[in-house]
Design a protein around this motif. Structure first.
Motif: not given
Length: 718
Positions: A335-338, A340-345, A360-366, A373-383
């Motif tokens: 979650m924290v890597a995504a 930060a703009g990192i592609e995660v496997v 888990y990341a989806e729930k945390g970003l939501a 603290r985060l926009s919908e757009e940024v959260a969607t991009q991270a996920l």
């Protein structure tokens, strides 16, 4: 007048003062004070002055007071601190009483003294930019706002609204500051900022209401009411009780702040300023303030600033990260890597587990979106950057692979053998192990120089610390890359050398072990918890053990014995270990995750397991141990372990030890960290107290040799 304040008067007789002190930021020090004095003298003799604008040539507005000056103040020098504080306030008061409108054009961070200066102006405009932060964070350094911040903010927005910003040191962005009443308007750029400031001055000429401060106007009433208001009196009483419950009387700054806020409600404005100065001068020379300034400012800057990072390597940016294991740690890392703009496997043995980790990341970003603290757009991009997988081939080209599976050496070796060749050229393999030596795990690697430990703390998305562990063959280049990844993930990295449990895990276990030893000796469990919490830990040591779990602690002990990393006969608290085994094996008390341990857990909360005292309590043994001894036994164990880690080279610096202990394992903030505690206690006195405890309770309390070495050198642990 100093050239560090650029003075410009325009055709409309409006003076713009642009602060441009030598150094990276504008800080309130002797040079700043001299420049401000000179400016005020010039303004006093300025013919036909129409107004004043104060702004900055730096990226910050004003960073606050010079902490080097504050930390140098010693007990007995309170009067000097008081006089200096009053002098600075008199300058801010002169701005308020210029008789012409004044505007703070805030183009960067205005924290502490910077915000206090801005609050002295009649009108405040800020750039609507992420770099702009406003706040009075002094409480986090064991201090209070001494430049009028408590008095002005309480007078401006009222007791209830000001309370969290003063008591918790909360920072606000420009939009939030405007909505909360800290500032009056926002601007999109520097040109608009100064233009709006001049327009406001023209609309509020000398003699108008706008050219004065609210508290200097006849009939001024503090928003929300003063102390005579029943609701305010109730709020004060509730705040006082909640404050003591939180700090247990160990942190004086919040108490001093509350006392000053109450005085603002009782007395006139200038008297309140004097009271604030008295409170500040009494606080700044106390050891708690010095410890917290040392840890949270100076040593934090050392750690975060890269003192432990090799200087020879260029900054490394991770673009693709592999995470092995979708459990609690793996999902948090992903979650924290995504973010930060990192592609995660995320690779797990089952796709279901990997998908669950992404959820888990989806729930945390939501949650972050819901809190603003985060926009919908940024959260969607991270996920979208997180890819669940069961295929090793999906890891191909990763700059970093972080293994986050459970503590089993054979499993970790198998993963290294299976996936290491998926790394990109020069890629790094990191293990998130909290206890197993990195050098032993790296035995399975074909490139041990590219192998390192990165011990995250749970929950990863909320815990700021990251413990980087160098194995025997870890290269400087690999350390630099790991450090850069830590910063990319917005973590605070400490760097330690390899050893069982490294620094944090072996140190956090010591008060837990000592608490078990105390129970096994017959001491009342309620006393152990109560005295433990009086040290300043968030929870007692028995509650902490339940969260860690008896089973996990014993599994780690047994794994280290099996690997030859420790011997059963060397156990410093054998009775405590035996008690833990008895609770687990004979009574099924494995910890909270296993239904209960020292505590029972239900819908109404938790309570100590009743049979604990039935099985182990001994009234005569309990009476033989004083509260002072219980407290020092619990506190000195992690302090001594920290000293051993420094002595043995596990810790590379005192700063890493102090920051690691506070941010990773809950060292009380008043100590300034476990190593700083020794400085405050006094090295000689500490050695003597250790000897007293050792004589009664065992050699584990003897002061390590490094203390005598430092005493001989006449230096502290810095």
């Amino acid at each position: 007048m100093s050239t560090e304040f650029i003075y410009h008067k325009d055709a409309d007789n409006i003076v713009t003062v642009t602060m441009d002190m030598s150094g990276p930021v504008n800080a309130i020090n002797d040079a700043f004070i001299a420049a401000l004095k000179g400016t005020l003298e010039r303004l006093a003799h300025e013919p036909e002055l129409a107004g004043l604008i104060i702004t900055s040539a730096k990226k910050t507005f004003v960073a606050g007071g010079d902490l080097n000056e504050l930390v140098a103040a010693q007990p007995g020098e309170e009067e000097g601190v008081f006089n200096r504080t009053q002098m600075i306030k008199s300058l801010f008061r002169r701005i308020e009483k210029l008789g012409v409108p004044s505007v703070a054009a805030i183009n960067g961070a205005a924290l502490g003294g910077g915000l206090e200066l801005a609050l002295s102006c009649n009108y405040r405009i800020a750039l609507n930019h992420p770099s702009v932060q406003l706040g009075l964070p002094e409480v986090g350094l064991g201090l209070l706002p001494g430049g009028g911040g408590i008095v002005r903010l309480t007078s401006l927005i009222g007791f209830q609204k000001a309370f969290p910003y003063l008591m918790e040191g909360k920072k606000l962005n420009a939009e939030k500051a405007a909505s909360e009443g800290f500032i009056h308007a926002l601007a999109d750029d520097q040109t608009e900022l100064l233009g709006a400031a001049k327009s406001w001055i023209k609309s509020n000429p000398a003699g108008s209401e706008g050219a004065s401060q609210p508290w200097d106007r006849k009939g001024f009433i503090i928003p929300g009411g003063d102390e005579s208001s029943p609701s305010i009196r109730q709020h004060i009483a509730m705040a006082s009780a909640a404050l003591f419950k939180k700090t247990r009387g160990l942190l004086p700054a919040p108490e001093f702040i509350l006392n000053t806020m109450v005085e603002v409600l009782r007395v006139d404005f200038d008297t309140a300023l004097t009271i604030e100065s008295r409170q500040f001068s009494q606080l700044v020379t106390r050891p708690e303030a010095k410890n917290m300034i040392n840890a949270f400012f100076f040593q934090m800057n050392q750690v975060s600033g890269g003192k432990s990072r090799p200087k020879t390597e260029e900054k490394y940016t991770v673009k693709k990260l592999g995470v092995l294991g979708g459990g609690m740690m793996g999902q948090g890392i992903a979650m924290v890597a995504a973010q930060a703009g990192i592609e995660v496997v995320i690779k797990d043995v089952s796709l279901e587990s990997a998908v669950k980790a992404k959820a888990y990341a989806e729930k945390g970003l939501a949650k972050l979106v819901a809190k603003g603290r985060l926009s919908e757009e940024v959260a969607t991009q991270a996920l979208a950057r997180i890819k669940p997988s069961i295929e090793v081939s999906d890891l191909r080209g990763c700059d970093f692979i972080i293994e986050a599976v459970f503590e089993n050496l054979e499993l970790k070796h198998a993963l290294v053998s299976e996936a290491e060749n998926m790394l990109a050229e020069g890629g790094v393999w990191a293990s998130n192990t909290s206890t197993l030596p990195i050098t032993r795990i790296a035995e399975a690697s074909s490139r041990p120089q590219n192998f390192i430990g990165m011990h995250f703390f749970s929950p990863v998305d909320r815990m700021p610390l990251l413990e980087i562990i160098c194995g025997e063959q870890t290269s400087e280049e690999t350390l630099a890359k790991a450090f850069d990844l830590a910063k990319q993930l917005r973590k605070v990295p400490i760097v330690v050398n390899d050893a069982p449990g490294f620094y944090t895990s072996r140190t956090i276990s010591t008060p837990i072990q000592e608490a078990a030893q105390l129970i096994a000796e017959g001491v009342d469990a309620v006393r152990v918890e109560s005295v433990g919490k009086s040290v300043g830990w968030p929870v007692g040591p028995l509650a902490l053990q339940d969260e860690v779990s008896q089973k996990l602690s014993l599994d780690i002990v047994d794994a280290q014995i099996a690997m030859g990393l420790r011997k059963p006969e060397d156990d410093p608290t054998p009775k405590g270990t035996a008690l833990m085994r008895s609770l687990l094996n004979e009574h099924g008390r494995g910890g909270r995750a296993y239904g209960g341990g020292y505590y029972e857990y239900g819908e109404s909360g938790k309570s100590l397991w009743p049979q604990l005292n039935e099985l182990f309590f001994d009234a005569s043994a309990d009476a033989a141990v004083s509260d002072a001894d219980i407290r020092d036994r619990l506190l000195f164990r992690p302090v001594i372990e920290s000293l051993i880690c420094l002595q043995d080279g596990v810790l590379r610096s005192v700063a890493d030890g102090n920051i690691g202990s506070i941010m990773g394992i809950g060292a009380p903030s008043w100590t300034g960290g476990y190593l700083q505690f020794v400085n405050t206690y006094g090295l000689t006195r500490f050695t003597e107290r250790c000897a007293e405890l050792a004589q009664v309770y065992g050699e584990r309390f003897l002061a390590p040799a490094i203390v005598a070495d430092y005493i001989a050198k006449g230096v502290d642990f810095n």
